[in-house]
Design a protein around this motif. Structure first.
Motif, short mmCIF file in Angstrom:
data_model
loop_
_atom_site.label_atom_id
_atom_site.label_comp_id
_atom_site.label_asym_id
_atom_site.label_seq_id
_atom_site.Cartn_x
_atom_site.Cartn_y
_atom_site.Cartn_z
N VAL A 130 56.70 10.83 30.17
CA VAL A 130 55.86 11.69 29.29
C VAL A 130 57.15 12.81 28.63
CG1 VAL A 130 54.37 13.07 28.68
CG2 VAL A 130 53.73 11.84 31.04
N THR A 131 56.98 12.54 27.02
CA THR A 131 57.74 13.41 26.00
C THR A 131 56.70 13.99 25.03
OG1 THR A 131 58.64 11.80 24.72
CG2 THR A 131 59.73 11.94 26.39
N GLY A 132 57.38 14.96 24.94
CA GLY A 132 56.65 14.96 23.23
C GLY A 132 56.38 13.96 21.53
N ARG A 133 56.00 14.87 21.51
CA ARG A 133 55.67 13.73 19.63
C ARG A 133 56.86 14.23 18.92
NH1 ARG A 133 51.20 10.42 18.77
NH2 ARG A 133 51.06 10.12 20.80
N LYS A 134 57.83 13.45 18.22
CA LYS A 134 58.69 13.88 16.86
C LYS A 134 57.41 13.58 15.49
CE LYS A 134 63.55 12.45 18.91
NZ LYS A 134 64.52 11.20 18.85
N ALA A 135 57.99 14.60 15.08
CA ALA A 135 57.84 14.55 13.71
C ALA A 135 58.76 13.57 12.45
CB ALA A 135 57.24 15.79 12.95
N THR A 136 57.78 13.32 11.68
CA THR A 136 59.04 12.05 10.20
C THR A 136 58.71 12.63 9.37
OG1 THR A 136 56.91 10.23 10.26
CG2 THR A 136 59.31 10.29 12.01
N ARG A 137 59.89 12.34 8.08
CA ARG A 137 59.13 12.67 6.84
C ARG A 137 57.76 12.54 6.62
NH1 ARG A 137 63.56 11.35 3.18
NH2 ARG A 137 65.10 12.39 4.29
N GLY A 138 57.42 11.42 6.40
CA GLY A 138 55.75 11.13 5.75
C GLY A 138 54.57 11.15 7.16
N HIS A 139 54.76 11.85 8.36
CA HIS A 139 54.41 11.97 9.24
C HIS A 139 53.62 12.86 10.40
CE1 HIS A 139 54.11 7.43 8.25
NE2 HIS A 139 52.93 7.65 8.79
N PRO A 140 53.45 14.44 8.95
CA PRO A 140 53.97 15.68 10.11
C PRO A 140 52.75 15.93 11.30
CG PRO A 140 52.98 16.43 8.05
CD PRO A 140 52.83 14.41 7.66
N LEU A 141 53.37 16.17 12.13
CA LEU A 141 52.54 16.74 13.84
C LEU A 141 51.26 17.23 13.08
CD1 LEU A 141 55.14 17.99 15.85
CD2 LEU A 141 54.34 14.87 15.74
N THR A 142 50.50 16.99 14.51
CA THR A 142 48.84 17.32 13.69
C THR A 142 49.00 18.14 15.04
OG1 THR A 142 47.75 16.22 15.23
CG2 THR A 142 47.93 14.53 13.70
N GLU A 143 47.87 19.99 14.66
CA GLU A 143 47.84 20.96 15.34
C GLU A 143 47.87 20.23 16.81
OE1 GLU A 143 47.78 23.91 14.96
OE2 GLU A 143 48.74 22.98 12.60
N ALA A 147 50.39 19.77 21.71
CA ALA A 147 50.86 19.06 23.37
C ALA A 147 52.53 19.21 23.95
CB ALA A 147 50.29 17.72 23.04
N ASN A 148 52.80 19.23 22.44
CA ASN A 148 54.88 19.31 22.76
C ASN A 148 54.39 21.08 23.24
OD1 ASN A 148 55.24 17.31 21.25
ND2 ASN A 148 56.20 18.38 19.75
N LYS A 149 53.75 22.06 23.23
CA LYS A 149 53.47 23.30 23.50
C LYS A 149 53.89 23.19 25.26
CE LYS A 149 52.54 25.87 19.48
NZ LYS A 149 51.99 26.88 19.15
N LEU A 150 52.49 23.02 25.56
CA LEU A 150 52.36 22.15 26.79
C LEU A 150 53.42 21.35 27.94
CD1 LEU A 150 48.53 21.44 26.39
CD2 LEU A 150 49.34 23.50 27.43
N ASP A 210 62.69 15.93 27.40
CA ASP A 210 62.49 16.20 26.38
C ASP A 210 62.57 15.16 25.36
OD1 ASP A 210 65.50 15.07 26.03
OD2 ASP A 210 65.86 17.12 26.20
N LEU A 211 62.61 15.49 23.82
CA LEU A 211 62.23 14.92 22.60
C LEU A 211 63.60 13.30 22.60
CD1 LEU A 211 61.18 17.45 19.96
CD2 LEU A 211 59.67 15.05 21.81
#
Length: 276
Positions: free
Chosen positions: A207-220, A225-228, A191-192
């Motif tokens: 392999v982990t998911g991707r974290k969003a940051t304040r200035g860099h939101p996650l792309t679609e 990929a996080n869902k998978l 996990d994250l």
């Protein structure tokens, strides 16, 4: 009308029966370990036969029954039940696979393991010993454990206990999980909370998911990929759910060393129930 002024409870305590939701195979496993240990040490007799001892210990582990209650219902002392409990836990924990062997067994059945951590709650300590067990993530006192499961969610290994304030990344590095996974030729999904654990980003084994940051939101694409990753990791939560069916883990009243032995013993019992 005659009055009955005698107490409702006599000198003998009341005893009731309770169903134990375990298979006979698990009972036979524990009874066989007790019987083998008694034969090994040359013990002539015990207050109760190995089958009854195994049943009492399993009732304490599964339902978190008080030792004095189990002792009163079986005409033994609470200290005797405690001695049986600790001995059976030690015998079961000795059968739990260590990390290298667990990875070797998993390698024959697949190429990916699932890594996750959980907090087993403990009684709150007093004084300076209170702070190490306080987890800021879970807002509770407990001990942190890491576990590996296969792709189906079956537990294959559990780590030694670490103080509750430890992070999952620190615990994984303490056990050298990344290096041992790479040596075994296996990959892991986490996990994250394990982000940044792998020391080789060009050839990761965790392999982990991707974290969003304040200035860099996650792309679609990153969200997908996080869902998978989350879908494939769902089986890991089932493994912890099977382990925590043992109600003695509701609130552990042991130190870290004994808690490690307890969790490894419950790992053996959990796998015995699943694979019966």
């Amino acid at each position: 009308m005659r009055k009955n002024t005698s107490p409702a409870e006599g000198t003998e305590g009341l005893v009731y029966q309770c169903r134990l939701p375990l298979s006979s195979a698990t009972l036979d496993l524990v009874a066989g370990l007790v019987r083998g240990h008694l034969k090994k040490i040359g013990s002539r007799w015990r207050k109760l036969p190995p089958g009854r001892i195994a049943l009492i210990v399993l009732a304490v582990l599964r339902h978190d029954q008080r030792l004095s209650d189990m002792a009163g219902g079986n005409d033994v002392s609470a200290s005797t039940v405690r001695r049986w409990l600790l001995k059976v836990i030690g015998l079961l924990a000795a059968r739990a696979p260590r990390l290298d062997r667990a990875l070797k067994l998993t390698r024959s059945g697949g190429e990916v393991v699932l890594l996750n951590g959980t907090l087993v709650r403990t009684r709150r300590r007093t004084g300076d010993e209170n702070r190490p067990d306080c987890s800021g993530k879970y807002k509770a006192h407990g001990l942190l454990f890491l576990a590996l499961t296969d792709e189906k969610g079956n537990l294959v290994w559990i780590s030694a206990a670490r103080p509750g304030r430890s992070s999952e990344v620190t615990t994984a590095r303490h056990n050298k999980i990344t290096a041992r996974l790479r040596a075994a030729g296996l990959g892991a999904l986490a996990d994250l909370g394990s982000t940044g654990l792998d020391d080789d980003p060009d050839d990761p084994v965790i392999v982990t998911g991707r974290k969003a940051t304040r200035g860099h939101p996650l792309t679609e694409a990153q969200k997908e990929a996080n869902k998978l990753v989350g879908r494939d990791r769902a089986a890991n939560e089932h493994g912890f759910a099977d382990l925590k069916n043992w109600r003695i883990l509701t609130k552990v009243r042991m130190n870290a060393r004994h808690a490690t032995t307890l969790l490894r013993a419950l790992l053996v019992l959990t796998n015995a129930e699943i694979h019966r």
